[in-house]
Design a protein around this motif. Structure first.
Motif, PDB file in Angstrom:
ATOM      1  N   ARG A  19       0.844  -1.196   0.000  1.00  0.00           N
ATOM      2  CA  ARG A  19       0.000   0.000   0.000  1.00  0.00           C
ATOM      3  C   ARG A  19       0.874   1.238   0.000  1.00  0.00           C
ATOM      4  O   ARG A  19       1.911   1.305   0.624  1.00  0.00           O
ATOM      5  N   SER A 115      -2.362  -2.976  -3.303  1.00  0.00           N
ATOM      6  CA  SER A 115      -3.287  -2.858  -2.191  1.00  0.00           C
ATOM      7  C   SER A 115      -3.613  -1.394  -1.963  1.00  0.00           C
ATOM      8  O   SER A 115      -2.731  -0.606  -1.620  1.00  0.00           O
ATOM      9  N   GLY A 116      -4.854  -1.029  -2.212  1.00  0.00           N
ATOM     10  CA  GLY A 116      -5.305   0.333  -1.920  1.00  0.00           C
ATOM     11  C   GLY A 116      -5.118   1.313  -3.039  1.00  0.00           C
ATOM     12  O   GLY A 116      -6.078   1.868  -3.550  1.00  0.00           O
ATOM     13  N   GLN A 117      -3.866   1.542  -3.459  1.00  0.00           N
ATOM     14  CA  GLN A 117      -3.568   2.586  -4.424  1.00  0.00           C
ATOM     15  C   GLN A 117      -2.417   2.173  -5.329  1.00  0.00           C
ATOM     16  O   GLN A 117      -1.560   1.391  -4.932  1.00  0.00           O
ATOM     17  N   ASP A 126      -7.117   3.854  -7.385  1.00  0.00           N
ATOM     18  CA  ASP A 126      -7.193   3.119  -6.136  1.00  0.00           C
ATOM     19  C   ASP A 126      -8.096   1.910  -6.334  1.00  0.00           C
ATOM     20  O   ASP A 126      -8.581   1.644  -7.430  1.00  0.00           O
ATOM     21  N   SER A 127      -8.311   1.169  -5.268  1.00  0.00           N
ATOM     22  CA  SER A 127      -9.004  -0.105  -5.386  1.00  0.00           C
ATOM     23  C   SER A 127     -10.442   0.041  -5.874  1.00  0.00           C
ATOM     24  O   SER A 127     -11.045  -0.922  -6.345  1.00  0.00           O
ATOM     25  N   ASP A 143      -6.338  -5.308  -7.577  1.00  0.00           N
ATOM     26  CA  ASP A 143      -6.403  -5.301  -6.118  1.00  0.00           C
ATOM     27  C   ASP A 143      -7.276  -6.486  -5.723  1.00  0.00           C
ATOM     28  O   ASP A 143      -8.440  -6.560  -6.102  1.00  0.00           O
ATOM     29  N   SER A 145      -8.818  -7.258  -3.215  1.00  0.00           N
ATOM     30  CA  SER A 145     -10.047  -6.975  -2.466  1.00  0.00           C
ATOM     31  C   SER A 145     -11.260  -6.899  -3.390  1.00  0.00           C
ATOM     32  O   SER A 145     -12.399  -7.048  -2.944  1.00  0.00           O
ATOM     33  N   PHE A 146     -11.022  -6.690  -4.687  1.00  0.00           N
ATOM     34  CA  PHE A 146     -12.126  -6.613  -5.637  1.00  0.00           C
ATOM     35  C   PHE A 146     -12.950  -7.897  -5.648  1.00  0.00           C
ATOM     36  O   PHE A 146     -14.169  -7.859  -5.817  1.00  0.00           O
TER      37      PHE A 146
END
Length: 289
Positions: A19, A115-117, A126-127, A143, A145-146
């Protein structure tokens, strides 16, 4: 989706970044419903961040903090079955084993997990933008998290092959970039049910299906993909249709705002690629879609 336990992974095709901060700050997206739709729909499986992201420009992407050492943890197919980052490496390896045999002059493209950006040659992101391909540096950005968002907010079933479909779609954009299809599509309409943008996205779905049909032949997987695997991909494709996203975010469907195709179209064209196993059958620019 099972990798062969002893197959060796090529970590050079994937980079993992930590990140970090974006110089000049984040996304510049217009407010209101139109801006939200532009963000979610245009970039969930987007092609180019130009005009949507703030800051950025040419040159190499900026480093954004500590990197994960994939070479230490992602060595074999067994690692890919047990670790999400390693699974990305395995899927990318398979995709890039397939395309040189299907498209003459194919050039490998790296995937960057962040992660994040992240800062790219297409701008800063960003994500929130989801996975995307940047033609300017010929890299896929992801990312992880998607994939949780795909389930929780878009209603997809999730699962390993849903992730593989997403990655396959982004590499479909890389193939389009190499073939000059991206450049041609940018000269056409960018919104509407028959727009060049929709045709470009549906072709990328079809390309993902063509890879999936041939993935076993790349030597990384224990067996051909199962019906359950394909259902995961179809669920993901359906979840990110323009009509589904518009209904969720604004309570109505506006075909003139389409940029990626309906849920039914995305399922249709992935299936076309998968059943035919031939990218030549993915000409979404000829006739009705």
């Amino acid at each position: 989706m099972d990798f062969k336990d002893d197959v060796q992974l090529d970590n050079s095709q994937v980079e993992s970044r930590g990140r970090g901060r974006i110089p000049g700050g984040g996304l510049a997206v217009g407010g209101g419903a139109a801006g939200i739709i532009a963000l979610i729909v245009a970039l969930v499986f987007g092609v180019d961040l130009g005009g949507i992201t703030g800051g950025g420009g040419g040159g190499e992407p900026a480093a954004v903090g500590p990197s994960s050492d994939l070479s230490a943890q992602c060595k074999t197919g067994q690692d890919a079955d047990q670790n999400e980052e390693c699974r990305v490496v395995g899927v990318v390896n398979s995709i890039q084993e397939y395309w040189p045999k299907a498209v003459q002059g194919y050039e490998p493209a790296k995937t960057v997990m962040f992660s994040g950006q992240v800062s790219t040659a297409c701008g800063d992101a960003d994500s929130a933008v989801g996975p995307f391909y940047c033609p300017a540096d010929r890299q896929v950005y992801l990312d992880l998290s998607f994939f949780k968002e795909l389930e929780s907010k878009f209603g997809a079933k999730g699962g390993p092959f849903a992730q593989a479909y997403v990655i396959g779609h982004e590499y479909g954009h890389h193939v389009q970039n190499l073939l000059g299809t991206n450049a041609k599509a940018q000269q056409g309409d960018q919104q509407g049910p028959q727009s060049a943008s929709v045709r470009l996205e549906l072709q990328a779905d079809c390309y993902a299906g063509a890879w999936a049909k041939n993935a076993y032949e790349t030597g990384l997987f224990e067996k051909p993909f199962t019906k359950t695997d394909i259902e995961e991909a179809l669920s993901a494709a359906s979840a990110v249709g323009d009509d589904s996203i518009q209904e969720r975010t604004q309570g109505r469907v506006n075909p003139e705002g389409f940029t990626h195709g309906t849920s039914a179209q995305r399922v249709k064209w992935f299936t076309t690629g998968y059943e035919g196993g031939d990218p030549a059958k993915c000409d979404t620019f000829a006739g009705s879609i």
